[in-house]
Design a protein around this motif. Structure first.
Motif, PDB file in Angstrom:
ATOM      1  N   GLU A 166      78.696 -29.648-123.199  1.00 22.94           N
ATOM      2  CA  GLU A 166      79.979 -28.960-122.782  1.00 22.94           C
ATOM      3  C   GLU A 166      81.081 -29.772-122.609  1.00 22.94           C
ATOM      4  O   GLU A 166      82.181 -29.413-123.248  1.00 22.94           O
ATOM      5  N   ALA A 167      80.878 -30.878-122.103  1.00 17.62           N
ATOM      6  CA  ALA A 167      82.157 -31.739-122.013  1.00 17.62           C
ATOM      7  C   ALA A 167      82.645 -32.034-123.468  1.00 17.62           C
ATOM      8  O   ALA A 167      83.846 -32.353-123.922  1.00 17.62           O
ATOM      9  N   LYS A 168      81.419 -32.426-124.385  1.00 19.18           N
ATOM     10  CA  LYS A 168      82.124 -32.831-125.735  1.00 19.18           C
ATOM     11  C   LYS A 168      82.901 -31.751-126.554  1.00 19.18           C
ATOM     12  O   LYS A 168      83.919 -31.954-127.070  1.00 19.18           O
ATOM     13  N   ALA A 169      82.415 -30.391-126.389  1.00 20.50           N
ATOM     14  CA  ALA A 169      83.162 -29.487-126.777  1.00 20.50           C
ATOM     15  C   ALA A 169      84.498 -29.161-126.177  1.00 20.50           C
ATOM     16  O   ALA A 169      85.606 -28.804-126.873  1.00 20.50           O
ATOM     17  N   LEU A 170      84.495 -29.715-125.046  1.00 19.62           N
ATOM     18  CA  LEU A 170      85.826 -29.606-124.312  1.00 19.62           C
ATOM     19  C   LEU A 170      87.090 -30.472-124.689  1.00 19.62           C
ATOM     20  O   LEU A 170      88.093 -30.551-124.300  1.00 19.62           O
ATOM     21  N   GLY A 171      86.215 -31.603-125.053  1.00 17.76           N
ATOM     22  CA  GLY A 171      87.048 -32.751-125.227  1.00 17.76           C
ATOM     23  C   GLY A 171      87.358 -33.677-123.931  1.00 17.76           C
ATOM     24  O   GLY A 171      88.249 -34.102-123.690  1.00 17.76           O
ATOM     25  N   ALA A 172      86.272 -33.256-122.973  1.00 16.96           N
ATOM     26  CA  ALA A 172      86.505 -33.707-121.569  1.00 16.96           C
ATOM     27  C   ALA A 172      85.672 -34.886-121.118  1.00 16.96           C
ATOM     28  O   ALA A 172      84.374 -34.995-121.843  1.00 16.96           O
TER      29      ALA A 172
END
Length: 331
Positions: A280-286
């Motif tokens: 999820e973090a990777k998808a958000l760039g977070a």
């Protein structure tokens, strides 16, 4: 004692569910009263300071214990902490080894506190206190256990979250309390409320007539680590008593909080859970961000991928606590 106006003005005032559950809350409170009335607990040879609460759940006991330990260590005292750990921890008594133990062995809070001083985990608190005494403790900090009569307390500090206060003033399951406010604070030497200035003012307005002991205020302040949080896109997750407090801290640092994942207190950070958060973090760039307490539960393969926001308790005034420490011979 006046009835706190909090009951009537707060959105947390008793609703119909609390009123229906009130008889069960009374039974719970009665059981607690009987338990704490026992006075045959173990009397240690050194001062025992209990950092406890009246509310069930997180109020800030761990940062309070760390702050008090640091203050006593600075006076040259051999400070030992005694904790029950959490469900699934070893029966003990076990001296926590920061590099040898895992959170699954001794609990996340004991493992976190072991970075500051000696920590014993024991399911039976009296056994833990005896182990600390035998190991040469000058003073013992008992993490939680305010309602546990197995050890006699030399000094008791009750910690409360200033934002939540004492909720609807009712006992479990009708409210958030382990015992009624009046009964609990009657046994306390000090009350410490933790929260920002605005929350402190509202807490005092609501509960000032119910506080018979010295009242100390403090805030949890992020430790300066040199990290520039301003504008950083983050996915924050927290498995603590009040996750929303951590999320507010992250936002106050200037981070761009894209997602906040509130977990259950002490929730295991399994590989499956962390993999999901990572995706999820990777998808958000977070960037993944969590608390110190959660960080000690991270699987080894994820520790380098998650940033931690450490916080420390800062008190507005230590004088009331210092006076009590002096009274019990630790001044």
């Amino acid at each position: 004692m006046k009835t706190p106006r909090f009951w009537f003005t707060s959105p947390l005032r008793p609703d119909w569910r609390a009123r229906v559950l009130a008889p069960l809350g009374w039974i719970y409170a009665t059981g607690t009263a009987r338990r704490v009335a026992e006075n045959d607990g173990y009397l240690a040879r050194v001062p025992v300071i209990c950092i406890g609460n009246i509310n069930a759940g997180g109020t800030g006991k761990t940062p309070t214990t760390i702050a008090l330990a640091q203050r006593l260590l600075a006076r040259g005292l051999d400070v030992h902490i005694v904790s029950r750990g959490h469900r699934g921890s070893v029966a003990g008594p076990v001296l926590v080894e920061e590099r040898a133990h895992r959170a699954t062995d001794v609990g996340d809070e004991p493992l976190l506190m072991a970075a500051f001083t000696k920590v014993w985990v024991a399911r039976d608190r009296a056994v833990g206190v005896k182990a600390a005494e035998a190991a040469g403790a000058d003073v013992i900090l008992m993490d939680d256990g305010f309602q546990n009569p197995s050890v006699r307390k030399t000094l008791s500090i009750v910690v409360v979250d200033a934002v939540k206060g004492f909720g609807n003033a009712r006992c479990i399951p009708a409210g958030p309390l382990r015992e009624p406010v009046a009964e609990g604070l009657r046994r306390a030497n000090l009350l410490l409320s933790i929260g920002p200035d605005g929350a402190q003012m509202r807490f005092l307005e609501a509960w000032k007539d119910a506080i018979p002991c010295p009242h100390v205020t403090g805030q949890l302040v992020p430790l300066q680590t040199g990290m520039d949080w301003q504008g950083m896109k983050v996915l924050a997750f927290a498995g603590i008593g009040l996750p929303e407090k951590f999320f507010a801290t992250v936002k106050a640092l200037g981070a761009d909080l894209l997602r906040a994942e509130a977990l259950a207190d002490h929730q295991p950070l399994t590989d499956a859970l962390m993999k999901r958060l990572q995706i999820e973090a990777k998808a958000l760039g977070a960037q993944l961000v969590t608390t110190e307490k959660d960080a000690v539960r991270l699987p080894d393969s994820f520790k380098r991928q998650v940033l931690t926001v450490p916080v420390r308790l800062e008190l507005s005034d230590w004088s009331s606590i210092d006076a009590e420490l002096k009274r019990i011979g630790l001044g």
